[in-house]
Design a protein around this motif. Structure first.
Motif, PDB file in Angstrom:
ATOM      1  N   SER A 104       0.915  -1.012  -0.098  1.00 14.89           N
ATOM      2  CA  SER A 104       0.032   0.129  -0.002  1.00 14.89           C
ATOM      3  C   SER A 104       1.030   1.153  -0.074  1.00 14.89           C
ATOM      4  CB  SER A 104      -1.051  -0.073   1.337  1.00 14.89           C
ATOM      5  OG  SER A 104      -0.214   0.330   2.355  1.00 14.89           O
ATOM      6  N   GLU A 106       0.574   3.644   2.207  1.00 21.02           N
ATOM      7  CA  GLU A 106       1.047   3.799   3.600  1.00 21.02           C
ATOM      8  C   GLU A 106       2.386   3.117   3.880  1.00 21.02           C
ATOM      9  OE1 GLU A 106      -2.352   2.395   5.153  1.00 21.02           O
ATOM     10  OE2 GLU A 106      -3.602   4.232   5.056  1.00 21.02           O
ATOM     11  N   HIS A 107       2.448   1.734   3.312  1.00 18.88           N
ATOM     12  CA  HIS A 107       3.554   0.865   3.345  1.00 18.88           C
ATOM     13  C   HIS A 107       4.951   1.481   3.061  1.00 18.88           C
ATOM     14  CE1 HIS A 107       5.850  -2.908   4.163  1.00 18.88           C
ATOM     15  NE2 HIS A 107       6.266  -2.828   3.033  1.00 18.88           N
ATOM     16  N   MET A 110       6.044   4.308   5.037  1.00 10.04           N
ATOM     17  CA  MET A 110       6.502   4.121   6.339  1.00 10.04           C
ATOM     18  C   MET A 110       7.746   3.589   6.047  1.00 10.04           C
ATOM     19  SD  MET A 110       4.668   4.655   8.849  1.00 10.04           S
ATOM     20  CE  MET A 110       5.753   3.991  10.097  1.00 10.04           C
TER      21      MET A 110
END
Length: 176
Positions: A104, A106-107, A110
């Protein structure tokens, strides 16, 4: 009957409206079940049956035997279902290949933050520790290759790598 009205035969249009309405009332659900079994999708089956009824209404004048209207409808449903299945096959054949599962956004964000934290922590290390760690983990070199590249002994490589990893671990634990 209205006074003065003549008893003319019913119009073909009214006959089509009346006949198709009656056929719809009596046979819509069984035809949808048939189409669902053929196309394996209820919404598409309803469209197929609706299209068959519309086509029948438009072709009512050409229907030789109105008693065979249900047979005509069934045939139309089967033909339209075949058409839907052919269309699906072509779409599936030319559909782009699915991408492998991608992480994703978001991954990815991060990972970027973690990577930036590691780079900041690496920059704070003494030069020899930073070189040993980069050559080992980024360059994927053996201890002997690192020793040759840095012009030091294998024992010194082990020492610099161990101290550097400890310093990185401690710096990264403080940021989280």
């Amino acid at each position: 009957m209205v006074a003065g009205a003549t008893t003319a035969p019913l119009s073909v249009e009214w006959d089509a409206d009346h006949a198709v309405t009656e056929l719809y009332r009596e046979h819509y659900r069984p035809l949808v079940r048939l189409a669902t079994l053929l196309v394996r999708d209820h919404a598409t089956a309803e469209e197929v049956v609706q299209d068959a009824f519309v086509a029948m209404h438009g072709a009512w004048r050409r229907l030789r035997d109105p008693n065979k209207a249900l047979s005509y409808l069934r045939q139309a449903v089967v033909n339209k279902a075949r058409s839907v299945l052919r269309h699906r096959a072509v779409v599936e054949k030319h559909a782009p290949k699915a991408l492998p599962d991608a992480p994703s956004a978001e991954h990815g964000a991060m990972n970027l933050l973690e990577r930036e934290a590691v780079i900041r922590a690496l920059r704070k290390l003494p030069t020899r520790q930073r070189e040993a760690i980069v050559l080992r983990y980024y360059g994927d070199l053996s201890e002997a290759q690192i020793a040759d590249a840095m012009g030091i002994s294998r024992g010194a490589v082990k020492s610099h790598t161990s101290r550097g990893v400890s310093a990185l671990r401690s710096a990264l634990e403080q940021t989280t």
